[in-house]
Write an enzyme that holds these catalytic residues in place. Structure first.
Site, PDB file in Angstrom:
ATOM      1  N   CYS A   1       0.691  -0.696   0.551  1.00  0.00           N
ATOM      2  CA  CYS A   1       0.136  -0.387  -0.036  1.00  0.00           C
ATOM      3  C   CYS A   1       1.254   1.182   0.328  1.00  0.00           C
ATOM      4  O   CYS A   1       2.150   0.858  -0.265  1.00  0.00           O
ATOM      5  CB  CYS A   1      -0.811  -0.006   1.198  1.00  0.00           C
TER       6      CYS A   1
ATOM      7  N   HIS B   1      -3.373  10.037   5.444  1.00  0.00           N
ATOM      8  CA  HIS B   1      -4.436   8.277   5.307  1.00  0.00           C
ATOM      9  C   HIS B   1      -5.466   8.600   6.091  1.00  0.00           C
ATOM     10  O   HIS B   1      -5.821   8.265   7.260  1.00  0.00           O
ATOM     11  CB  HIS B   1      -3.497   7.489   6.441  1.00  0.00           C
TER      12      HIS B   1
END
Length: 640
Positions: free
Chosen positions: A26, A562
């Protein structure tokens, strides 16, 4: 290789490559799925230079690397001889996303390796048809024949090409997939129906009436045309890959090299002919009967139905149930409505591609668009369909809708074709009535094509999602641009990108962020599902699942935001991106929208870290002391 030694050390300390089921990445970490997590040397990994942290979460063994995780991932794959599955949202084997999205992603992924040659072949076919239309070539001449073979070869033998790429995607041996496809298009089998009387006919007198020319150990085989088909070979390779893996587990090593492919072929090829063939044949025959019934009921409804679903029918090979009816209609009565009703689809698709071509900033998409547009105008839709519209999803749906509208208009005017041959713009002459000439029905064709094109262009341009993840600039391009730009670090004030409650970074659950090793910052528990840009700058990283974004400011600060914890597992669901990687953004510009109730309902915390990944470039970073914060309020102050 810059990260070769780090990759070797990581692989060794997760238990060796034989302990790795899969690995993806990721935006900050490698996500391993290990056969046995007990074999991993977690403490050794934590102390390793280049590793920020090690975590176990959601069934994954996570090794936190930081911003350069894509480079480390590439080294991991190369050094370990592992299968590259890219970023977490690209990984095969997940059960995330809708069935339609997974199907489209699978199809587009299989076609990706051949997009260039697909577009080239479409161009050659289109120009060859143009040269015939303007009298430069004739269809009997050698020049035409050679050019036609050059342009048509890939389309005719498309199952063989797809046999390779599909088998590779499903984890099987690509050359086995090619051989399966070769059997499907084997000339001797394709020629049987034209050279022999059937042995008998199954289901005579019903919609499923099927002549049987050959048997396999007494089992009737219903032959169909597999050349230029897509779905049959993909279905066949899907099962072939599973059969091959199962055989590999039980076959002794000494004979595995030839026994596994031999028995895979002996199982899957007859199975494909016996099962896939009949299903496709019967489905296409049923479609043909339904279409005739609908046309008798209402030409307008039939036009919307056929126009709207023609490209889908072609993908599944179902159009073969309509082609014979159309050909027979022309032969018997001199006219046919079916091929007229699907006329607009290539123009609708071409217009969608034109809108993408004009609007996209992705260099690859912009390069593929011109040949795809031209070949679609000439009636060759595969490059545009598989290379551009289908992967982007929305333009594909818009093309279907626009084609349906065009088909309905053609049905309204009662347009029919009077000649066979010609596609795209070259099909216009077939619409001219042999006695009435340019009658109302022909004018209706022009109106339908124009409406279909305008509708498709406008909808795609404004609602096609062209600036979202599907057309985001490649990471390599953004990285390259970043490396070429020299920025002098300066003091910077950063506003809040969210409305919600501020939380000290060290108090959040994710230890990689909480430890500060990824950078200093602060977290926000959002109460409103909008993330805006806290600065003016460039989007340096836009993760495809839209759950995380990085921005480099004009003054050199590198900001990572995030949204939530482990939300990468949602595979983009409940997130909508409004910018693409490499885009210039202004302070206050909307970056991402997200559905707070649905994300919480799925069981994911929404705590959002906002960190400065190049914190080491600053002497001091001050944080707001305000507990309840709104979008645009002061959040961080960076002092060089």
């Amino acid at each position: 290789m810059k990260y070769e030694q780090l990759a070797k050390d990581i692989i060794e300390n997760v238990g060796g490559k034989e302990n790795v089921n899969s690995v993806v990445h990721c935006i900050t970490r490698l996500r391993f799925k290990l056969k046995d997590e007990e074999k991993a040397n977690t403490e050794v990994l934590k102390e390793m230079d280049g590793v920020v942290a090690v975590m176990k979460s959601a069934g994954q063994y996570q090794v936190v690397i930081g911003n350069h995780v894509p480079d480390v991932y590439k080294a991991i794959v190369e050094v370990g001889g592992l299968e590259s599955k890219g970023s977490a949202d690209e990984a095969d084997g997940g059960d995330k996303g809708s069935l339609l999205n997974r199907f489209i992603d699978m199809i587009s992924g299989i076609f990706t390796p051949i997009l260039g040659v697909l577009a080239a072949s479409g161009m050659i076919k289109g120009f060859n048809a143009l040269f015939v239309a303007i009298g430069w070539l004739n269809e009997e001449g050698g020049t035409y024949q050679i050019l036609n073979a050059t342009g048509d070869a890939l389309f005719y033998f498309l199952p063989i090409i797809l046999g390779y790429s599909a088998m590779k995607k499903f984890g099987g041996t690509p050359f086995v997939g090619m051989v399966i496809a070769m059997a499907l298009v084997y000339p001797a089998l394709e020629g049987i129906p034209g050279a022999a009387e059937p042995l008998y006919t199954l289901f005579a007198g019903t919609v499923f009436e099927s002549p049987v020319y050959i048997e396999f150990f007494g089992i009737p085989v219903i032959l169909m045309t597999y050349s230029m088909s897509v779905i049959p070979i993909i279905v066949a390779t899907f099962f072939a890959a599973k059969i091959e893996k199962a055989l590999a587990k039980i076959t002794p090593n000494v004979v595995k090299m030839f026994f596994v492919p031999m028995f895979t072929l002996l199982i899957i090829v007859p199975l494909t002919f016996i099962v896939i063939g009949p299903i496709a044949t019967w489905a296409s025959q049923l479609l043909g009967q339904v279409t005739v019934w609908v046309y008798d009921l209402s030409p307008i409804i039939a036009g919307a139905f056929l126009g709207g679903f023609w490209m889908v029918f072609v993908m599944f090979g179902l159009h073969w149930g309509l082609i014979p009816i159309a050909f027979n209609n022309v032969a018997v009565s001199g006219e046919d409505p079916i091929l007229a009703l699907i006329f607009v689809h290539s123009f609708a698709l071409a217009a969608a591609v034109l809108a993408i071509w004009i609007k996209t900033k992705n260099e690859t998409t912009k390069t593929l668009s011109p040949p795809a547009f031209i070949s679609s105008i000439f009636g060759v839709t595969e490059p545009a369909l598989y290379g551009i519209a289908l992967p982007l999803k929305r333009p594909f749906v818009i093309s279907l809708i626009s084609s349906a509208v065009g088909g309905a208009i053609i049905g309204l005017f009662g347009t029919k074709i009077h000649l066979l041959g010609g596609l795209g713009i070259f099909q216009f002459p077939a619409m001219i009535h042999p006695e009435e000439g340019l009658n109302t029905a022909f004018i209706g064709t022009i109106i339908a094509a124009a409406v279909g094109m305008v509708l498709s262009f406008v909808l795609t341009y404004f609602f096609g999602g062209i600036n979202q993840k599907a057309t985001a600039a490649p990471a390599a391009e953004a990285a390259s641009a970043k490396e070429e730009t020299v920025i002098t670090i300066q003091n910077e004030d950063i506003v809040s990108p969210l409305t919600g409650e501020t939380i000290a970074l060290e108090k959040i659950e994710d230890t990689a962020f909480a430890s500060g090793t990824l950078g200093k910052g602060i977290a926000v528990e959002p109460t409103e599902g909008k993330l805006i840009s806290p600065v003016s700058g460039t989007v340096s990283a836009m993760f495809p699942t839209n759950h995380a974004i990085g921005i480099t400011t004009e003054n050199g600060a590198e900001i990572l935001m995030h949204i939530g914890m482990d939300t990468v597992q949602l595979d983009g669901k409940h997130f909508t991106g409004h910018v693409e990687q490499g885009a210039k953004v202004d302070k206050g510009q909307l970056l991402i929208e997200f559905d707070i109730p649905e994300i919480k309902k799925a069981g994911f915390p929404l705590t959002t870290p906002i960190i400065i990944t190049n914190s080491g470039d600053y002497k001091d970073i001050a944080f707001t002391e305000t507990k309840q914060i709104k979008i645009g309020d002061p959040l961080l102050s960076l002092e060089k």
